[in-house]
Design a protein around this motif. Sequence first.
Motif, PDB file in Angstrom:
ATOM      1  N   GLN A 191       0.850  -1.191   0.000  1.00 33.07           N
ATOM      2  CA  GLN A 191       0.000   0.000   0.000  1.00 33.07           C
ATOM      3  C   GLN A 191       0.889   1.245   0.000  1.00 33.07           C
ATOM      4  OE1 GLN A 191      -3.856   0.361   2.173  1.00 33.07           O
ATOM      5  NE2 GLN A 191      -2.739   1.655   3.571  1.00 33.07           N
ATOM      6  N   GLU A 192       1.976   1.183   0.780  1.00 28.85           N
ATOM      7  CA  GLU A 192       2.899   2.312   0.812  1.00 28.85           C
ATOM      8  C   GLU A 192       3.582   2.527  -0.528  1.00 28.85           C
ATOM      9  OE1 GLU A 192       4.728   2.902   5.188  1.00 28.85           O
ATOM     10  OE2 GLU A 192       6.065   3.152   3.508  1.00 28.85           O
ATOM     11  N   GLN A 193       3.819   1.422  -1.226  1.00 29.67           N
ATOM     12  CA  GLN A 193       4.444   1.526  -2.547  1.00 29.67           C
ATOM     13  C   GLN A 193       3.438   1.960  -3.596  1.00 29.67           C
ATOM     14  OE1 GLN A 193       7.737   1.220  -3.192  1.00 29.67           O
ATOM     15  NE2 GLN A 193       7.753   1.183  -0.962  1.00 29.67           N
ATOM     16  N   ARG A 194       2.222   2.175  -3.177  1.00 34.24           N
ATOM     17  CA  ARG A 194       1.146   2.580  -4.078  1.00 34.24           C
ATOM     18  C   ARG A 194       0.954   1.576  -5.213  1.00 34.24           C
ATOM     19  NH1 ARG A 194       3.031   8.387  -3.052  1.00 34.24           N
ATOM     20  NH2 ARG A 194       1.922   8.748  -1.121  1.00 34.24           N
ATOM     21  N   CYS A 195       0.932   0.302  -4.876  1.00 35.87           N
ATOM     22  CA  CYS A 195       0.495  -0.659  -5.880  1.00 35.87           C
ATOM     23  C   CYS A 195      -1.007  -0.441  -6.036  1.00 35.87           C
ATOM     24  CB  CYS A 195       0.897  -2.082  -5.487  1.00 35.87           C
ATOM     25  SG  CYS A 195      -0.383  -3.074  -4.748  1.00 35.87           S
ATOM     26  N   ASP A 196      -1.598  -0.928  -7.124  1.00 38.56           N
ATOM     27  CA  ASP A 196      -2.947  -0.494  -7.445  1.00 38.56           C
ATOM     28  C   ASP A 196      -4.032  -1.325  -6.770  1.00 38.56           C
ATOM     29  OD1 ASP A 196      -2.367   1.624  -9.656  1.00 38.56           O
ATOM     30  OD2 ASP A 196      -1.037  -0.051 -10.034  1.00 38.56           O
ATOM     31  N   GLU A 252     -10.011 -13.114   4.498  1.00 35.36           N
ATOM     32  CA  GLU A 252      -8.661 -12.549   4.355  1.00 35.36           C
ATOM     33  C   GLU A 252      -8.733 -11.037   4.107  1.00 35.36           C
ATOM     34  OE1 GLU A 252      -5.516 -15.543   2.401  1.00 35.36           O
ATOM     35  OE2 GLU A 252      -7.262 -15.284   1.143  1.00 35.36           O
ATOM     36  N   GLY A 253      -9.691 -10.636   3.263  1.00 33.13           N
ATOM     37  CA  GLY A 253      -9.854  -9.220   2.967  1.00 33.13           C
ATOM     38  C   GLY A 253     -10.337  -8.449   4.182  1.00 33.13           C
ATOM     39  N   LYS A 254     -11.259  -9.054   4.907  1.00 35.91           N
ATOM     40  CA  LYS A 254     -11.804  -8.422   6.109  1.00 35.91           C
ATOM     41  C   LYS A 254     -10.681  -8.166   7.124  1.00 35.91           C
ATOM     42  CE  LYS A 254     -15.106  -9.647   9.792  1.00 35.91           C
ATOM     43  NZ  LYS A 254     -14.594 -10.613  10.779  1.00 35.91           N
ATOM     44  N   ALA A 255      -9.816  -9.166   7.302  1.00 30.85           N
ATOM     45  CA  ALA A 255      -8.711  -9.013   8.269  1.00 30.85           C
ATOM     46  C   ALA A 255      -7.822  -7.834   7.872  1.00 30.85           C
ATOM     47  CB  ALA A 255      -7.896 -10.302   8.357  1.00 30.85           C
ATOM     48  N   PRO A 265      -7.789  -0.641  -2.734  1.00 27.99           N
ATOM     49  CA  PRO A 265      -8.708  -1.614  -3.337  1.00 27.99           C
ATOM     50  C   PRO A 265      -8.225  -3.060  -3.164  1.00 27.99           C
ATOM     51  CG  PRO A 265      -8.235   0.179  -4.868  1.00 27.99           C
ATOM     52  CD  PRO A 265      -7.315   0.350  -3.712  1.00 27.99           C
ATOM     53  N   ILE A 266      -9.143  -3.933  -2.785  1.00 25.54           N
ATOM     54  CA  ILE A 266      -8.812  -5.352  -2.591  1.00 25.54           C
ATOM     55  C   ILE A 266      -9.788  -6.210  -3.388  1.00 25.54           C
ATOM     56  CG2 ILE A 266      -8.608  -7.244  -0.923  1.00 25.54           C
ATOM     57  CD1 ILE A 266      -8.015  -5.199   1.241  1.00 25.54           C
ATOM     58  N   MET A 267      -9.252  -7.115  -4.208  1.00 26.97           N
ATOM     59  CA  MET A 267     -10.090  -8.070  -4.935  1.00 26.97           C
ATOM     60  C   MET A 267     -10.171  -9.364  -4.142  1.00 26.97           C
ATOM     61  SD  MET A 267      -8.408  -8.121  -8.672  1.00 26.97           S
ATOM     62  CE  MET A 267      -8.207  -6.649  -9.647  1.00 26.97           C
ATOM     63  N   VAL A 268     -11.292 -10.031  -4.247  1.00 28.31           N
ATOM     64  CA  VAL A 268     -11.430 -11.351  -3.631  1.00 28.31           C
ATOM     65  C   VAL A 268     -11.634 -12.364  -4.751  1.00 28.31           C
ATOM     66  CG1 VAL A 268     -12.744 -12.767  -2.029  1.00 28.31           C
ATOM     67  CG2 VAL A 268     -12.469 -10.321  -1.598  1.00 28.31           C
ATOM     68  N   MET A 269     -10.715 -13.311  -4.861  1.00 35.81           N
ATOM     69  CA  MET A 269     -10.720 -14.214  -6.008  1.00 35.81           C
ATOM     70  C   MET A 269     -11.804 -15.280  -5.929  1.00 35.81           C
ATOM     71  SD  MET A 269      -7.406 -13.540  -7.072  1.00 35.81           S
ATOM     72  CE  MET A 269      -7.028 -15.132  -7.672  1.00 35.81           C
ATOM     73  N   ASN A 270     -12.142 -15.650  -4.710  1.00 29.93           N
ATOM     74  CA  ASN A 270     -13.065 -16.747  -4.514  1.00 29.93           C
ATOM     75  C   ASN A 270     -14.171 -16.354  -3.560  1.00 29.93           C
ATOM     76  OD1 ASN A 270     -13.146 -19.291  -5.554  1.00 29.93           O
ATOM     77  ND2 ASN A 270     -11.115 -19.772  -4.696  1.00 29.93           N
ATOM     78  N   PRO A 271     -14.993 -15.394  -3.946  1.00 23.02           N
ATOM     79  CA  PRO A 271     -15.950 -14.867  -2.976  1.00 23.02           C
ATOM     80  C   PRO A 271     -17.055 -15.881  -2.726  1.00 23.02           C
ATOM     81  CG  PRO A 271     -16.333 -13.893  -5.131  1.00 23.02           C
ATOM     82  CD  PRO A 271     -15.174 -14.829  -5.295  1.00 23.02           C
ATOM     83  N   GLU A 272     -17.302 -16.226  -1.466  1.00 17.98           N
ATOM     84  CA  GLU A 272     -18.344 -17.182  -1.137  1.00 17.98           C
ATOM     85  C   GLU A 272     -19.670 -16.444  -1.131  1.00 17.98           C
ATOM     86  OE1 GLU A 272     -15.654 -16.012   0.425  1.00 17.98           O
ATOM     87  OE2 GLU A 272     -15.397 -17.106   2.284  1.00 17.98           O
ATOM     88  N   PHE A 297     -21.326 -12.484   0.794  1.00 22.46           N
ATOM     89  CA  PHE A 297     -21.473 -11.299  -0.062  1.00 22.46           C
ATOM     90  C   PHE A 297     -21.754 -10.031   0.742  1.00 22.46           C
ATOM     91  CE2 PHE A 297     -22.746 -13.506  -4.315  1.00 22.46           C
ATOM     92  CZ  PHE A 297     -21.409 -13.717  -4.575  1.00 22.46           C
ATOM     93  N   VAL A 298     -22.609 -10.153   1.773  1.00 20.49           N
ATOM     94  CA  VAL A 298     -22.950  -8.959   2.549  1.00 20.49           C
ATOM     95  C   VAL A 298     -21.700  -8.419   3.237  1.00 20.49           C
ATOM     96  CG1 VAL A 298     -24.294  -8.071   4.492  1.00 20.49           C
ATOM     97  CG2 VAL A 298     -25.347  -9.664   2.862  1.00 20.49           C
ATOM     98  N   ARG A 299     -20.941  -9.330   3.829  1.00 22.81           N
ATOM     99  CA  ARG A 299     -19.707  -8.907   4.503  1.00 22.81           C
ATOM    100  C   ARG A 299     -18.723  -8.310   3.494  1.00 22.81           C
ATOM    101  NH1 ARG A 299     -16.949 -13.495   6.944  1.00 22.81           N
ATOM    102  NH2 ARG A 299     -18.945 -14.460   6.508  1.00 22.81           N
ATOM    103  N   LEU A 300     -18.686  -8.929   2.320  1.00 20.58           N
ATOM    104  CA  LEU A 300     -17.782  -8.435   1.285  1.00 20.58           C
ATOM    105  C   LEU A 300     -18.081  -6.969   0.969  1.00 20.58           C
ATOM    106  CD1 LEU A 300     -16.583 -10.215  -1.861  1.00 20.58           C
ATOM    107  CD2 LEU A 300     -17.925  -8.158  -2.191  1.00 20.58           C
ATOM    108  N   ILE A 301     -19.367  -6.660   0.820  1.00 21.11           N
ATOM    109  CA  ILE A 301     -19.729  -5.278   0.488  1.00 21.11           C
ATOM    110  C   ILE A 301     -19.489  -4.366   1.685  1.00 21.11           C
ATOM    111  CG2 ILE A 301     -21.680  -3.762  -0.077  1.00 21.11           C
ATOM    112  CD1 ILE A 301     -22.703  -5.926  -1.944  1.00 21.11           C
ATOM    113  N   GLU A 302     -19.817  -4.869   2.869  1.00 21.72           N
ATOM    114  CA  GLU A 302     -19.619  -4.072   4.075  1.00 21.72           C
ATOM    115  C   GLU A 302     -18.149  -3.635   4.181  1.00 21.72           C
ATOM    116  OE1 GLU A 302     -19.829  -4.935   8.873  1.00 21.72           O
ATOM    117  OE2 GLU A 302     -20.645  -6.415   7.479  1.00 21.72           O
ATOM    118  N   TYR A 303     -17.217  -4.509   3.801  1.00 21.50           N
ATOM    119  CA  TYR A 303     -15.792  -4.179   3.904  1.00 21.50           C
ATOM    120  C   TYR A 303     -15.235  -3.611   2.604  1.00 21.50           C
ATOM    121  CZ  TYR A 303     -15.620  -6.086   8.559  1.00 21.50           C
ATOM    122  OH  TYR A 303     -15.811  -6.284   9.899  1.00 21.50           O
TER     123      TYR A 303
END
Length: 824
Positions: free
Chosen positions: A507-512, A521-524, A533-540, A544-550
């Motif tokens: 994040q400090e290196q400003r990767c995209d 993993e994303g929530k943590a 921005p964080i992508m989730v490759m295998n969203p259960e 989905f609700v938690r995914l959007i919340e985070y």
Amino acid sequence: MNAYPLSTIATILGATFTLPSDPMIDILLTDSRSLTYPERTLFFAIVTHKGNGHDYIDDLYAKGVRSFVVSERQHSAKYPEAFFIEVPDVLRALQQVATAHRGSLKMPVVGITGSNGKTTLKEILYQLLHSRMRVGRSPKSYNSSIGVPLSLWSIQQTDEIALIEAGISLPNEMEVLAKMISPTFGIITNIGEAHQENFSSLRHKCLEKLKLFADTETIVYCADDELIREGLEDSGLLSRAIGWSRKDRSAPVFVRSVETERDYTLLRLTIRGGEETYRISYTDEGSIHDVLLAITFLQKVCPEVLSDKDAFAHLDPISMRLEVIEGNDEMMLINDTYNSDFDSFSIALDYMTRRNTEARPTVLIVSDIHESGTPPATLYARMAELVARHEISEVYAIGDELQEHRQFFSVPTTCYRSTDDFIASLPRTDLHGKVVLLKGARSARFEKIVRTLEKRTHQTILDVNLSNLVHNFNHYKARVPQGTRIVCMVKAFGYGVGSYEIARTLQEQRCDYLAVAVVDEGKALREKGISMPIMVMNPERSAFVRLIEYRLQPEIYSLSLLEDFIKVADALGEHHYPIHLKWDTGMHRMGFDPGMIDDLLALLQQTSSVRVASIFTHLAVADDKTEDAFTLQQLSKLQGVSHRLSAELPYPFYTHALNTAGITRFADHAMDMVRLGIGLYGISPIADEAEGLRPVAGLRTVILQVQNVPAGDTIGYGRRGKVSRPSRIAVIPIGYADGIDRKLGNGNISFRTVDGTLVPTIGNICMDTLMLDVTDAPSAIEGAEITVFDDTLPIERISDKIGTIPYEILSRLSPRVARRYFNE
Ligand SMILES: *Cc1c(COP(=O)(O)O)cnc(C)c1O
């Protein structure tokens, strides 16, 4: 500190000054994250390929910064109190200010360049000189076109010598640095492979580096280095050069012998005809080379230092490591106990502030600083001011000088006479959950505090070198066309290395983008303060609700998954929620079939709750030369989908395909974005392509017990390890539950002892331990360290042995192995 009225800086930059008052500026800021004293800061909004400094003006203004150098006009109505100096090129303006400051300096300025060892050499000279004179020097390894002006700016009029590093990665950079530094003396360390990709040959790079010395009185080098010697000759500089030599008896420093013992080295030298012997505590070739350069420099410039043999004997190891260690009681420890001068103190505080993304309470444990030339009252007043600025919650001050000056500290401060007194008080001290910076002089032995506070669940440690991670990131960034975005894969706990620390560094290196495998993993990461921005490759579906919340971005690989996601996004009132569409172009794992494009478009055109942020595919054989036709076919299928979708969708999106092997072999097909995985961690997926990567992870443990076992006895479960001679058997606390495959037992792999002996496993590997035959390694005693893999013992040794890939070895290391993160 240097301070210039803002009006003076405006004049240097050819701007008209129009303010009623004239603030004093002592901080030139180029990285908005390092802000400390807003009202005394001048921010340079530099535009680089990494980012645009103008984007941070809003934030800095809100925090109280009022002075800016910009190249893009700003709305003065929006920033009524700000003063903008407008210039055509902000970086150039920073360099102009530094050049003007350099022009006012009267002391000798030493320019140090070379491929490796610049920082080590600078720190060695600092250690040898600073008890005799005031030494100004580049902070850390600030040696770039931005770092050099900041280094020069840090030099005070009262300094008696200045040591400035200059590093280049491109042709023609050095002229700019040389004009700024204008060195009185020069030292060149060596010419190696670093940044070679941008130079036609080593000779070319050498000539570029020597441009630093065009107007320098004396240049110090190793006279046995043919490349540099020829470079000096071709540049017309040889007559001004002095070198040390092992061959030439007439050299000012002639090396008669170098004897390296276990923990020291004896240098027998002839210096200007006189015989001298120095004992130094370094044993590695690089540091010895640097000490010889330092001696050659000193015999010319400050010969009295050479008679101080004690100073040489007590040279400290040069470690620029700021270690982050997991502490017990949920502490985060930042260990900087190697150097204790004021500059490094302020760097460490800055580091802690940036590190503390969760805004936890911060604690400073500090010892007396010994810095000659500054009266203690001034020193501690400045320290206290920095502590207040960085909003440290509590200070534990160790030493008589600090005790005497405690009145300067406005935050709660507890004083101790000694490190041992402090340790004795620990049971009554509440450090739970805090971020703790340890900043001590070597003599204060703060490592004792570290040993007491660090988490000790396991003696097995995975060392993670974050500087090397950054190096690898930049390595791949340089391979793809400029402007290509980068997704960094931190799935599976960052390939086993650790996700938060890796994510924070990236994040400090400003990767995209970051990419994780599952929502948790994303929530943590979000909970620890990762905001990019964080992508989730295998969203259960169930998450989905938690995914959007985070605010995590799902990868969608089927129509039914898309339908379900749209339902949830609708229900939550989302508009244009970003999603990423995965296409199957031949891997046959997950993904839309390109034949489904019409159905997909129909679905997308009915909804405004989601929006395609990117489309991508995953390559199956990018690492295999014999399969290039297949890879190219995959890439062209994706391009087909991309054309079709961009014709139909009313907005733009990114297209991406390349993984690490893809970046290495198909950089021309980078498209808008690439997805970097294993290469980040210093492991090349292509056998002969390791060039330029630096290992990030090293695994080590300690010996629990050593037993003498008579010939004929057997070791471990199943009596599989038979000893044929009287043997010494060591037990180490790492087993298959930690990720050491059982197939590595019975001598199938060997690990390394501290003296470099390789010792094989013996008997079957157990769940939590394994046994090593250390009969031939006398240094393998209880408590001694054993290395499983590191930069010189590659992880591929292990994966090759059991017919797998390094990905599997790394990602299967158990979470109970403590991770220890450090920067160099
Ligand atoms: C893991 C992964 C990557 C990265 O692969 P490396 O070989 O580690 O570079 C890229 N894309 C996807 C979809 C992945 O799952």
